[in-house]
Design an enzyme around this catalytic site. Structure first.
Site, PDB file in Angstrom:
ATOM      1  N   ARG A   1       0.838  -1.202   0.000  1.00  0.00           N
ATOM      2  CA  ARG A   1       0.000   0.000   0.000  1.00  0.00           C
ATOM      3  C   ARG A   1       0.871   1.249   0.000  1.00  0.00           C
ATOM      4  NH1 ARG A   1      -4.143  -1.177   4.732  1.00  0.00           N
ATOM      5  NH2 ARG A   1      -4.581   1.021   4.365  1.00  0.00           N
TER       6      ARG A   1
ATOM      7  N   LYS B   1       1.874  -1.377   4.730  1.00  0.00           N
ATOM      8  CA  LYS B   1       1.325  -0.031   4.550  1.00  0.00           C
ATOM      9  C   LYS B   1       2.241   0.991   5.214  1.00  0.00           C
ATOM     10  CE  LYS B   1      -1.559   1.683   7.462  1.00  0.00           C
ATOM     11  NZ  LYS B   1      -1.572   2.984   8.070  1.00  0.00           N
TER      12      LYS B   1
ATOM     13  N   HIS C   1       5.429 -15.032   4.852  1.00  0.00           N
ATOM     14  CA  HIS C   1       4.010 -15.119   4.485  1.00  0.00           C
ATOM     15  C   HIS C   1       3.081 -14.824   5.670  1.00  0.00           C
ATOM     16  CE1 HIS C   1       4.924 -19.073   6.138  1.00  0.00           C
ATOM     17  NE2 HIS C   1       3.637 -19.196   6.379  1.00  0.00           N
TER      18      HIS C   1
ATOM     19  N   TYR D   1       1.318  -8.757   8.385  1.00  0.00           N
ATOM     20  CA  TYR D   1       0.888  -7.375   8.160  1.00  0.00           C
ATOM     21  C   TYR D   1       1.905  -6.470   8.838  1.00  0.00           C
ATOM     22  CZ  TYR D   1      -1.497  -2.943   8.541  1.00  0.00           C
ATOM     23  OH  TYR D   1      -1.795  -1.609   8.462  1.00  0.00           O
TER      24      TYR D   1
END
Length: 99
Positions: free
Chosen positions: A47, A65, A77, A80
C-alpha cells in the site's frame, strides 16, 4: 520502472518505482518503492508509502502499509506491517497478542 524487472504480473503496479532485477509476482502495489533485487509475492499488497530496500524478500499473503523495510530483511508469508520501520537484515515474525 527499470527495464530488468522480472515479473509474472497480472495484478497492477500503480505509481511504483521498481529497482533493477526486482521480482514481483501476482501482487498489487501502489505508490511504493521496490528496491534493487527485491522479491515480492505472490499475493502481496504493498500500500501507499511502502519502501522496500535492496534485496528485501516479502512472502505470500503479506500486506505492508506506509512502512520502510531495510536492506536484506525478510517479511514472511501471512504478515501485516503498518506504519513501521524494520531494520537491515531483520526477519519480521508475525504474531498475535499471545506472543
Amino acid at each position: 520502472m527499470e527495464e530488468q524487472l522480472l515479473s509474472d504480473q497480472e495484478l497492477p503496479l500503480i505509481n511504483c518505482e521498481v529497482g533493477a532485477q526486482a521480482r514481483v509476482f501476482e501482487s498489487h502495489c501502489e505508490s511504493s518503492k521496490i528496491g534493487e533485487s527485491a522479491q515480492v509475492g505472490p499475493y502481496t499488497h504493498l500500500r501507499s508509502g511502502t519502501v522496500l530496500a535492496e534485496q528485501v524478500r516479502v512472502g505470500s499473503f503479506v500486506e505492508i502499509k506506509n512502512s520502510t523495510i531495510g536492506a536484506g530483511s525478510k517479511v514472511p508469508h501471512l504478515s501485516y506491517v503498518g506504519d513501521a520501520t524494520i531494520g537491515t537484515a531483520d526477519k519480521y515474525r508475525s504474531c498475535n497478542s499471545n506472543c
